[in-house]
Design a protein around this motif. Structure first.
Motif, mmCIF file in Angstrom:
data_model
loop_
_atom_site.group_PDB
_atom_site.id
_atom_site.type_symbol
_atom_site.label_atom_id
_atom_site.label_comp_id
_atom_site.label_asym_id
_atom_site.label_seq_id
_atom_site.Cartn_x
_atom_site.Cartn_y
_atom_site.Cartn_z
ATOM 1 N N GLY A 32 88.399 -47.406 -13.465
ATOM 2 C CA GLY A 32 89.012 -48.692 -13.150
ATOM 3 C C GLY A 32 89.117 -48.930 -11.657
ATOM 4 N N GLY A 123 93.583 -54.674 -8.821
ATOM 5 C CA GLY A 123 93.706 -54.841 -10.252
ATOM 6 C C GLY A 123 94.700 -55.940 -10.577
ATOM 7 N N PRO A 154 89.896 -57.392 -13.677
ATOM 8 C CA PRO A 154 90.514 -57.048 -14.963
ATOM 9 C C PRO A 154 90.375 -55.559 -15.241
ATOM 10 C CG PRO A 154 88.428 -58.142 -15.318
ATOM 11 C CD PRO A 154 88.701 -58.230 -13.847
ATOM 12 N N PRO A 155 91.233 -55.009 -16.116
ATOM 13 C CA PRO A 155 91.160 -53.574 -16.407
ATOM 14 C C PRO A 155 89.816 -53.191 -17.016
ATOM 15 C CG PRO A 155 93.187 -54.539 -17.280
ATOM 16 C CD PRO A 155 92.319 -55.676 -16.852
ATOM 17 N N SER A 157 88.222 -50.966 -19.757
ATOM 18 C CA SER A 157 88.787 -50.443 -21.004
ATOM 19 C C SER A 157 87.746 -49.663 -21.796
ATOM 20 C CB SER A 157 89.329 -51.589 -21.864
ATOM 21 O OG SER A 157 90.359 -52.296 -21.196
ATOM 22 N N GLY A 161 91.837 -48.533 -25.096
ATOM 23 C CA GLY A 161 92.576 -49.461 -24.249
ATOM 24 C C GLY A 161 92.215 -49.329 -22.794
ATOM 25 N N PRO A 162 92.998 -49.957 -21.911
ATOM 26 C CA PRO A 162 92.699 -49.908 -20.474
ATOM 27 C C PRO A 162 92.731 -48.491 -19.922
ATOM 28 C CG PRO A 162 94.280 -51.654 -20.969
ATOM 29 C CD PRO A 162 94.149 -50.835 -22.214
ATOM 30 N N SER A 164 93.643 -45.863 -17.241
ATOM 31 C CA SER A 164 94.738 -45.787 -16.270
ATOM 32 C C SER A 164 94.973 -44.344 -15.864
ATOM 33 C CB SER A 164 96.024 -46.364 -16.865
ATOM 34 O OG SER A 164 96.507 -45.534 -17.912
#
Length: 310
Positions: A32, A123, A154-155, A157, A161-162, A164
């Motif tokens: 990300g 982000g 945008p994240p 993914s 999910g995203p 992180s």
């Protein structure tokens, strides 16, 4: 290509100013974060690609009693940023002055006056300023008034999910370094200086290079198949244990001790990186040195199988 690190925003050289700047804590420099860097470069490929982060991480500043949680300390972060094409890192010291700085002052004082940023990227969840009073909406309004470009990314993914830093930390703490690697885009690495131990490993026939985990996140304690990045740049496969040696009375700090396969040499007082590949078993207490020695042999065989070496 190296990534130069600047830690004094009040006295930046002329060459450190005027870049296209990726903003964020960037802990881990995961996929990300790389998307934010890519957006900063794509928007202004004519400008030096830089990043801005806070050092220490605000969580370390406000909650120093918490266990270490960092995926990448500053030198490793700079190295990972360099691999992503970043030429400079503004590591802004996070202190009482910065903690009290309102969002507007942060933008004017740090981003505009000190860094001379000509384009920004971040982000969608980026927040900054006193009590995180600034968000991307605030930043967009300010940047427009200032005539500074802004890319809000945008994240990135996957099926879960995203991506992180929190997910990566959890994967490591749960004993899944391969999941962390998929999110990072590379194996997670702990860097440290090899210290002189009690040479017990050598006496048992399994000499180890020992480093302290220090301020790094502590992953699941136990045995791992690893690859060691040596000072000369070579990668050597091995087997490592992360723990506090309960069989030998226990350590006050967590250490990472690594046996390098089919390698010999002196690494004392030199920095190495240990890249976790696969978790093999949990940390255990053994009844004696013979049982410990047998377990190490079994661990080594398991690590060789994982790493695909004979």
């Amino acid at each position: 290509m190296a990534c130069e690190v600047w830690t004094d925003w009040r006295a930046l050289p002329a060459g450190a100013r005027g870049g296209t700047v990726a903003l964020g804590n960037l802990d881990g420099v995961h996929r990300g974060h790389r998307a934010v860097l890519a957006a900063a470069h794509a928007a202004r490929p004519d400008l030096p690609l830089q990043a801005m982060t806070l050092e220490p991480h605000p969580r370390e500043y406000f909650r120093p009693q918490d266990p270490p949680f960092r995926l990448t300390l500053l030198p490793a972060k700079a190295a990972a940023l360099a691999e992503a094409g970043c030429t400079g890192l503004h590591a802004i010291p996070f202190d009482a002055t910065l903690a009290a700085m309102e969002a507007e002052a942060f933008c004017e004082t740090i981003l505009a006056e000190a860094l001379g940023a000509r384009h920004l990227a971040c982000g969608a969840d980026f927040a900054f300023g006193h009590r995180r009073g600034g968000d991307v909406t605030f930043l967009a309004r300010w940047a427009e008034r200032r005539g500074i470009g802004l890319s809000i990314v945008p994240p990135v993914s996957d099926a879960a999910g995203p991506i992180s830093s929190t997910r990566i930390r959890r994967a490591l703490q749960d004993g899944y370094p391969e999941r962390a690697a998929a999110l990072l885009g590379r194996d997670w690495e702990v860097r440290g200086v090899v210290f002189h131990g009690d040479r017990l490993g050598r006496e048992l026939g399994w000499p180890t290079a020992n480093i302290w985990m220090g301020r790094h996140l502590e992953p699941a304690r136990g045995v791992y198949a690893v690859r060691a990045a040596l000072p000369d740049g070579t990668l050597v496969p091995g087997v490592a244990n992360i723990g506090r040696r309960p069989t030998l009375g226990g350590d006050p700090e967590t250490r990472l001790e690594t046996h390098l396969f089919d390698w010999s040499g002196d690494l004392y007082d030199r920095e190495i990186g240990i890249r976790l590949v696969r978790f093999l078993r949990e940390d255990m207490t053994f009844t004696g040195l013979d049982e410990l020695k047998a377990a190490i042999a079994a661990d080594a065989a398991g690590a060789r199988a994982v790493l695909g070496i004979g």
